[in-house]
Enzyme design. Sequence first.
Site, short mmCIF file in Angstrom:
data_model
loop_
_atom_site.label_atom_id
_atom_site.label_comp_id
_atom_site.label_asym_id
_atom_site.label_seq_id
_atom_site.Cartn_x
_atom_site.Cartn_y
_atom_site.Cartn_z
N LYS A 9 46.38 42.79 33.48
CA LYS A 9 45.17 42.60 33.97
C LYS A 9 44.78 41.04 34.54
O LYS A 9 44.24 40.92 35.49
CB LYS A 9 43.93 43.26 32.83
CG LYS A 9 42.78 42.86 33.36
CD LYS A 9 42.55 44.12 34.36
CE LYS A 9 41.00 43.88 35.20
NZ LYS A 9 41.22 44.52 36.42
N TRP B 175 19.86 30.25 34.54
CA TRP B 175 21.04 29.73 35.12
C TRP B 175 20.37 29.00 36.43
O TRP B 175 19.74 29.46 37.24
CB TRP B 175 21.69 30.90 35.73
CG TRP B 175 23.04 30.39 36.46
CD1 TRP B 175 24.09 30.13 35.77
CD2 TRP B 175 23.27 30.50 37.62
NE1 TRP B 175 25.36 29.89 36.69
CE2 TRP B 175 24.67 30.11 37.83
CE3 TRP B 175 22.54 30.60 38.93
CZ2 TRP B 175 25.28 29.88 39.09
CZ3 TRP B 175 23.09 30.42 39.97
CH2 TRP B 175 24.53 29.97 40.21
N GLU C 152 50.08 50.19 42.98
CA GLU C 152 49.87 49.70 41.63
C GLU C 152 49.99 50.84 40.83
O GLU C 152 50.54 50.85 39.45
CB GLU C 152 48.47 49.03 41.38
CG GLU C 152 48.66 47.51 42.14
CD GLU C 152 47.24 46.95 41.77
OE1 GLU C 152 46.99 45.79 41.27
OE2 GLU C 152 46.03 47.59 42.28
N CYS D 245 19.84 34.41 35.04
CA CYS D 245 18.98 34.14 34.06
C CYS D 245 18.66 35.68 33.16
O CYS D 245 19.01 36.68 34.10
CB CYS D 245 17.70 33.89 34.88
SG CYS D 245 17.87 32.60 35.64
N ASN E 111 13.02 35.24 36.58
CA ASN E 111 14.28 35.33 37.09
C ASN E 111 14.09 35.63 38.79
O ASN E 111 13.12 36.13 39.01
CB ASN E 111 15.07 36.49 36.62
CG ASN E 111 15.40 36.56 35.19
OD1 ASN E 111 15.08 35.70 34.43
ND2 ASN E 111 15.78 37.81 34.64
N GLY E 112 15.15 35.05 39.16
CA GLY E 112 15.12 35.41 41.04
C GLY E 112 14.61 33.82 41.54
O GLY E 112 14.67 32.68 40.85
N HIS F 79 55.22 47.35 66.97
CA HIS F 79 56.01 46.32 66.71
C HIS F 79 57.12 46.49 65.60
O HIS F 79 57.64 45.71 65.22
CB HIS F 79 55.57 44.96 66.92
CG HIS F 79 54.67 44.64 68.09
ND1 HIS F 79 55.21 44.53 69.14
CD2 HIS F 79 53.16 44.63 68.21
CE1 HIS F 79 54.39 44.36 70.17
NE2 HIS F 79 52.95 44.30 69.59
N GLU G 46 44.35 46.59 50.72
CA GLU G 46 44.04 46.64 49.63
C GLU G 46 44.14 48.15 49.27
O GLU G 46 44.62 48.72 48.02
CB GLU G 46 42.49 46.52 49.47
CG GLU G 46 41.73 46.75 48.15
CD GLU G 46 42.54 46.03 46.84
OE1 GLU G 46 43.24 45.09 46.78
OE2 GLU G 46 42.01 46.61 45.65
N LYS H 163 46.46 49.52 46.15
CA LYS H 163 46.12 50.40 44.97
C LYS H 163 47.08 51.26 44.77
O LYS H 163 47.36 51.77 43.72
CB LYS H 163 44.63 51.15 45.30
CG LYS H 163 43.29 50.02 44.92
CD LYS H 163 43.03 49.77 43.64
CE LYS H 163 43.57 48.52 43.41
NZ LYS H 163 43.07 47.23 43.63
N ARG I 40 26.00 37.26 30.49
CA ARG I 40 25.58 37.01 32.16
C ARG I 40 25.67 35.67 32.50
O ARG I 40 25.69 35.25 33.57
CB ARG I 40 23.80 37.51 32.35
CG ARG I 40 23.57 38.81 32.19
CD ARG I 40 22.29 39.12 32.02
NE ARG I 40 21.60 38.89 33.20
CZ ARG I 40 21.56 39.60 34.20
NH1 ARG I 40 21.93 40.74 34.21
NH2 ARG I 40 20.98 39.24 35.28
#
Length: 611
Positions: A606, A75, A491, A2, A100-101, A507, A484, A488, A27
């Site tokens: 991207k 929303w 990449e 919202c 909002n909320g 192992h 991750e 990074k 948004r």
Amino acid sequence: MCGIVGAVAQRNVEGILLEGLRRLEYRGYDSAGMAVLNAAGELQRRRALGKVAALEAMLEEAALPGRCGIAHTRWATHGKPSEENAHPHQSGNRLALVHNGIIENHEPLRRELEADGYAFSSQTDTEVVAHLLEREYRHGDGLLAAVQRGLAQLEGAYALAVVHADEPNVVVGARKGSPLVVGAGIDEAFLGSDPLALLQVTDRFIYLQEGDVVRLADGGKIEIFDAEGQAVQRPIQTFEHGDGAASKGEYRHFMQKEIFEQPAVIAAALEGRLGERSVPSECFGPDAEALFSRVEQLHIVACGTSYHAGLVARYWLERYAGIPVQVEVASEYRYRTVVVPDNTLFVTLSQSGETADTLAALRFAREQGYLGSLAICNVPGSSLVRESDLTLMTQAGPEIGVASTKAFTTQLTALMLFTLALGRVKGLDAETQAEVVAGLRALPQLVSRVLELDDAIESLSTEFAEKHHALFLGRGAHFPIALEGALKLKEISYIHAEAYPAGELKHGPLALVDSEMPVVSVAPNDELLDKLKSNLQEVRARGGELFVFADERVGIEAQEGVRVLSLPHVHDALAPILYTVPLQLLSYHVAVLKGTDVDQPRNLAKSVTVE
Ligand code: G6P
């Protein structure tokens, strides 16, 4: 999510409010509306389902002239997207409100107000507040006092703006848990849930603090009262222009900027979604509660960094919601025979919402008899969002650097919200919910503290620049963080990096360890710490150079061949989010040292919209 705009001006405010709504469109929302007080002191309202353009078309047919008004993009949370549920909501034809909320105690309040004779025309929690404030207004001491008394009866998170026809040049605003800024014009004053909504009229803003109530009046008068009702002064700050998302600002690369944006975007991802001690399922839309109560299993599907977020979430969901979770890369999932147990929810994770494999997986899943689908995504209006039953936007703002950073940590934040919302429905104890909610509230601040380690991490990065390989270790929910971290580094610095659950070291990968193999380990203060420490000894004994990111309360001593960087203590469930950040910084600095194209690494895109 919202959006709110409000104005008390020397001119007609319709155009200002409409432009404000347009600026908040990014948004994501499902309906829009506006209420203005005209020269005759009458309250007039227009609301439209769908885009701001639909509201605009309505206003072209029948304008809303007047110098004071409020507007909103909604929303849906309580009640489906519809004109009746769109804001502003009115109580009678004198008071209008945008919000909002989420109001957590809307049900008892609604019963009480109905008993007092108030008739409801929507399914929203917001309409409860409109009637509540109307009831308080009857005390005859003005809109500000009515709002202050009304707020004391609300539980939950909100930003709101309210007008009353008896006070034709006044807008009262309030915030608790959702942001609200005051725009200071020349003899005019404005309200916005985001300063971007008001940049067409001012660049001078007052950022309201938790619990503040503000009264905007004719002539640009701004009065602010804190949660105790004391008049307070808040500083006016000039908005730094410089086309936020599209420019690097003070940063050398978009990736660096996006890493440093994380405290703000994690806060944005939490905005309006945290209850006092729990996460209401309405954050996921009006149908979420009913769906969540039926969910017995989850299948999570994603690609790349988003897949790693799913792997972390499995640990959280099984621990807190107590239901089995399967996580898979989309390109595999879409081509195999899947067995879908009854009452399984299909969950996709994607920054872009356009990744071809993830989208194809969703379309494939629709044929497989799932209970429904949830997309956790950063781009409102993307294909994934349009085609899923439930959505949760990650609110990271545009991410330009190809290597995903802030999109990942906001995905994790959203996934923890999902875990808590589902956990609540599945009977997670109230104390645990409250603890993690408190941890989430503290998270943006802790991420800021980790970012202060930037210089120290930059100096570590020199140890990597000449290396050809690196190993990342983690245990439990930190194994995906090691994955991750390795991704990074691969990449953007083109160094071959692999991640292992630390217990698997012996192992196989231990054979690779020598002085040329830096080994990075994340060592939060969790129950697996002692086991991890033994794994680290295994590396040290083979002459491997260790780089350990550890909780400040953990007793891992720096020594010959062991570099230790201390991170602030964090709730153990949230450590994966915090420990992502130093690994991002490490990759970034290594890539800068190596002189690679940080924002657009070779061979990568991207948004991968082809198979
Ligand atoms: C590409 C990007 C990655 C991203 C992946 C999934 O490979 O380079 O950074 O993680 O796509 O993208 P999504 O938009 O679905 O999260």
